[in-house]
Design a protein around this motif. Sequence first.
Motif, PDB file in Angstrom:
ATOM      1  N   PHE A 117      41.882  51.146  50.472  1.00  0.00           N
ATOM      2  CA  PHE A 117      40.542  51.398  49.825  1.00  0.00           C
ATOM      3  C   PHE A 117      41.083  52.557  49.028  1.00  0.00           C
ATOM      4  O   PHE A 117      41.321  53.856  49.700  1.00  0.00           O
ATOM      5  N   GLU A 118      41.035  52.471  47.611  1.00  0.00           N
ATOM      6  CA  GLU A 118      41.236  53.659  46.856  1.00  0.00           C
ATOM      7  C   GLU A 118      40.750  53.442  45.195  1.00  0.00           C
ATOM      8  O   GLU A 118      40.452  52.155  45.230  1.00  0.00           O
ATOM      9  N   PRO A 119      40.585  54.442  44.822  1.00  0.00           N
ATOM     10  CA  PRO A 119      40.047  54.337  43.295  1.00  0.00           C
ATOM     11  C   PRO A 119      40.906  53.206  42.341  1.00  0.00           C
ATOM     12  O   PRO A 119      42.074  53.103  42.693  1.00  0.00           O
ATOM     13  N   ALA A 120      40.249  52.591  41.777  1.00  0.00           N
ATOM     14  CA  ALA A 120      40.780  51.652  40.577  1.00  0.00           C
ATOM     15  C   ALA A 120      41.777  52.144  39.733  1.00  0.00           C
ATOM     16  O   ALA A 120      41.595  53.617  39.520  1.00  0.00           O
ATOM     17  N   GLY A 121      42.931  51.581  39.434  1.00  0.00           N
ATOM     18  CA  GLY A 121      43.858  52.220  38.974  1.00  0.00           C
ATOM     19  C   GLY A 121      45.030  52.973  39.449  1.00  0.00           C
ATOM     20  O   GLY A 121      46.033  53.520  39.100  1.00  0.00           O
ATOM     21  N   THR A 122      44.782  53.211  41.042  1.00  0.00           N
ATOM     22  CA  THR A 122      45.784  54.112  41.682  1.00  0.00           C
ATOM     23  C   THR A 122      47.021  53.247  41.648  1.00  0.00           C
ATOM     24  O   THR A 122      47.143  52.100  42.353  1.00  0.00           O
ATOM     25  N   GLN A 141      49.931  44.730  46.460  1.00  0.00           N
ATOM     26  CA  GLN A 141      48.663  44.822  46.474  1.00  0.00           C
ATOM     27  C   GLN A 141      47.804  43.890  45.855  1.00  0.00           C
ATOM     28  O   GLN A 141      48.039  43.461  44.702  1.00  0.00           O
ATOM     29  N   LYS A 142      46.955  43.238  46.670  1.00  0.00           N
ATOM     30  CA  LYS A 142      45.930  42.172  46.094  1.00  0.00           C
ATOM     31  C   LYS A 142      44.383  42.635  46.404  1.00  0.00           C
ATOM     32  O   LYS A 142      44.166  42.959  47.202  1.00  0.00           O
ATOM     33  N   LYS A 143      43.903  42.716  44.898  1.00  0.00           N
ATOM     34  CA  LYS A 143      42.511  43.013  45.157  1.00  0.00           C
ATOM     35  C   LYS A 143      41.634  41.948  45.295  1.00  0.00           C
ATOM     36  O   LYS A 143      41.712  40.929  45.096  1.00  0.00           O
ATOM     37  N   VAL A 144      40.599  42.357  46.346  1.00  0.00           N
ATOM     38  CA  VAL A 144      39.804  41.123  47.006  1.00  0.00           C
ATOM     39  C   VAL A 144      38.192  41.598  46.607  1.00  0.00           C
ATOM     40  O   VAL A 144      37.545  40.833  46.909  1.00  0.00           O
ATOM     41  N   ALA A 145      37.916  42.843  46.209  1.00  0.00           N
ATOM     42  CA  ALA A 145      36.890  43.282  46.080  1.00  0.00           C
ATOM     43  C   ALA A 145      36.499  44.600  45.303  1.00  0.00           C
ATOM     44  O   ALA A 145      37.616  45.431  45.394  1.00  0.00           O
ATOM     45  N   VAL A 146      35.453  44.701  44.604  1.00  0.00           N
ATOM     46  CA  VAL A 146      35.257  46.177  43.972  1.00  0.00           C
ATOM     47  C   VAL A 146      34.117  46.722  44.528  1.00  0.00           C
ATOM     48  O   VAL A 146      33.125  46.254  44.530  1.00  0.00           O
ATOM     49  N   LEU A 147      34.132  48.104  44.705  1.00  0.00           N
ATOM     50  CA  LEU A 147      32.913  48.970  45.115  1.00  0.00           C
ATOM     51  C   LEU A 147      32.769  50.069  44.413  1.00  0.00           C
ATOM     52  O   LEU A 147      33.597  50.938  44.337  1.00  0.00           O
ATOM     53  N   ASN A 148      32.033  50.003  43.419  1.00  0.00           N
ATOM     54  CA  ASN A 148      31.673  51.045  42.633  1.00  0.00           C
ATOM     55  C   ASN A 148      33.105  51.124  41.661  1.00  0.00           C
ATOM     56  O   ASN A 148      33.688  50.321  41.041  1.00  0.00           O
ATOM     57  N   ASP A 149      33.796  52.372  41.728  1.00  0.00           N
ATOM     58  CA  ASP A 149      35.070  52.552  40.964  1.00  0.00           C
ATOM     59  C   ASP A 149      36.090  52.319  42.053  1.00  0.00           C
ATOM     60  O   ASP A 149      37.210  52.951  41.660  1.00  0.00           O
ATOM     61  N   TYR A 150      36.163  51.805  43.012  1.00  0.00           N
ATOM     62  CA  TYR A 150      36.935  51.428  44.142  1.00  0.00           C
ATOM     63  C   TYR A 150      37.383  50.412  44.123  1.00  0.00           C
ATOM     64  O   TYR A 150      36.640  49.391  44.237  1.00  0.00           O
ATOM     65  N   HIS A 153      56.084  59.307  48.657  1.00  0.00           N
ATOM     66  CA  HIS A 153      55.208  59.583  47.697  1.00  0.00           C
ATOM     67  C   HIS A 153      53.796  60.039  47.882  1.00  0.00           C
ATOM     68  O   HIS A 153      53.473  60.437  49.069  1.00  0.00           O
ATOM     69  N   THR A 154      53.415  60.754  46.784  1.00  0.00           N
ATOM     70  CA  THR A 154      51.875  61.371  47.013  1.00  0.00           C
ATOM     71  C   THR A 154      50.927  60.833  45.684  1.00  0.00           C
ATOM     72  O   THR A 154      51.348  60.354  44.841  1.00  0.00           O
ATOM     73  N   HIS A 155      49.459  60.852  46.269  1.00  0.00           N
ATOM     74  CA  HIS A 155      48.601  60.574  45.433  1.00  0.00           C
ATOM     75  C   HIS A 155      47.995  61.937  45.186  1.00  0.00           C
ATOM     76  O   HIS A 155      47.036  62.352  45.987  1.00  0.00           O
ATOM     77  N   GLU A 156      48.386  62.700  44.161  1.00  0.00           N
ATOM     78  CA  GLU A 156      47.628  63.731  43.744  1.00  0.00           C
ATOM     79  C   GLU A 156      46.126  63.821  43.850  1.00  0.00           C
ATOM     80  O   GLU A 156      45.660  64.976  43.973  1.00  0.00           O
ATOM     81  N   ASP A 157      45.646  62.772  43.315  1.00  0.00           N
ATOM     82  CA  ASP A 157      44.140  62.903  42.710  1.00  0.00           C
ATOM     83  C   ASP A 157      43.296  62.041  43.631  1.00  0.00           C
ATOM     84  O   ASP A 157      41.928  62.148  43.474  1.00  0.00           O
ATOM     85  N   THR A 158      43.906  61.533  44.677  1.00  0.00           N
ATOM     86  CA  THR A 158      42.717  60.540  45.665  1.00  0.00           C
ATOM     87  C   THR A 158      43.212  60.594  46.976  1.00  0.00           C
ATOM     88  O   THR A 158      44.501  60.462  47.181  1.00  0.00           O
ATOM     89  N   LYS A 175      54.075  48.295  41.255  1.00  0.00           N
ATOM     90  CA  LYS A 175      53.486  46.963  41.267  1.00  0.00           C
ATOM     91  C   LYS A 175      52.005  47.117  40.508  1.00  0.00           C
ATOM     92  O   LYS A 175      51.240  47.695  41.319  1.00  0.00           O
ATOM     93  N   ALA A 176      51.688  46.233  39.637  1.00  0.00           N
ATOM     94  CA  ALA A 176      50.289  46.155  39.185  1.00  0.00           C
ATOM     95  C   ALA A 176      49.555  45.337  40.305  1.00  0.00           C
ATOM     96  O   ALA A 176      50.093  44.562  41.052  1.00  0.00           O
ATOM     97  N   VAL A 177      48.405  45.904  40.622  1.00  0.00           N
ATOM     98  CA  VAL A 177      47.458  45.180  41.586  1.00  0.00           C
ATOM     99  C   VAL A 177      47.116  43.819  40.844  1.00  0.00           C
ATOM    100  O   VAL A 177      46.582  43.808  39.805  1.00  0.00           O
ATOM    101  N   GLU A 178      47.037  42.565  41.747  1.00  0.00           N
ATOM    102  CA  GLU A 178      46.739  41.226  41.314  1.00  0.00           C
ATOM    103  C   GLU A 178      45.493  41.131  41.963  1.00  0.00           C
ATOM    104  O   GLU A 178      45.340  41.448  43.170  1.00  0.00           O
ATOM    105  N   ASN A 179      44.600  40.372  41.145  1.00  0.00           N
ATOM    106  CA  ASN A 179      43.288  39.745  41.810  1.00  0.00           C
ATOM    107  C   ASN A 179      43.715  38.386  42.671  1.00  0.00           C
ATOM    108  O   ASN A 179      44.471  37.746  42.208  1.00  0.00           O
ATOM    109  N   LEU A 180      42.784  38.291  43.753  1.00  0.00           N
ATOM    110  CA  LEU A 180      42.924  37.180  44.441  1.00  0.00           C
ATOM    111  C   LEU A 180      41.547  36.547  44.345  1.00  0.00           C
ATOM    112  O   LEU A 180      40.455  37.126  44.643  1.00  0.00           O
ATOM    113  N   ASP A 181      41.621  35.192  43.841  1.00  0.00           N
ATOM    114  CA  ASP A 181      40.122  34.640  43.713  1.00  0.00           C
ATOM    115  C   ASP A 181      39.835  33.704  44.605  1.00  0.00           C
ATOM    116  O   ASP A 181      40.690  33.191  45.402  1.00  0.00           O
TER     117      ASP A 181
END
Length: 123
Positions: A100-105, A23-32, A46-51, A117-123
């Motif tokens: 689209f999901e909360p940061a840190g998912t 996953q490559k992060k391209v934007a942030v919207l609030n805490d997402y 897999h399951t995401h219990e909190d989101t 895998k950790a999310v990488e930023n795409l600049d």
Amino acid sequence: MSKSVAPVNLAEKLSQFSELWSQKKVAVLNDYEVKLAKLKGEFIWHTHEDTDELFLVLSGRLTIQLRDGDVVLESGELFVVPRGVEHCPVADEETAVLLFEPAGTLNTGDVGGPLTKAVENLD
């Protein structure tokens, strides 16, 4: 990732990487986080219990396997996997998705393991 007044060109961002299931992060919207990924093959159950988790298919075709039936997404379609629902994404051909999901998912949810895998930023 700094705030920008420039639009994000998704095709341009997708051209910057070829790694699958990363996953490559391209934007942030609030805490997402808005993330791009290229998928091919079968991931893991897999399951995401909190989101909830939103998948928007930009190109290709994605099947999201659920225990009570599959959801097939064509280009331009989206599906939200509700929190706590076990799922397994499968792409028979290379498929580009926007997530689209909360940061840190974690991409592997509650399972973890070598595919996490950790999310990488795409600049």
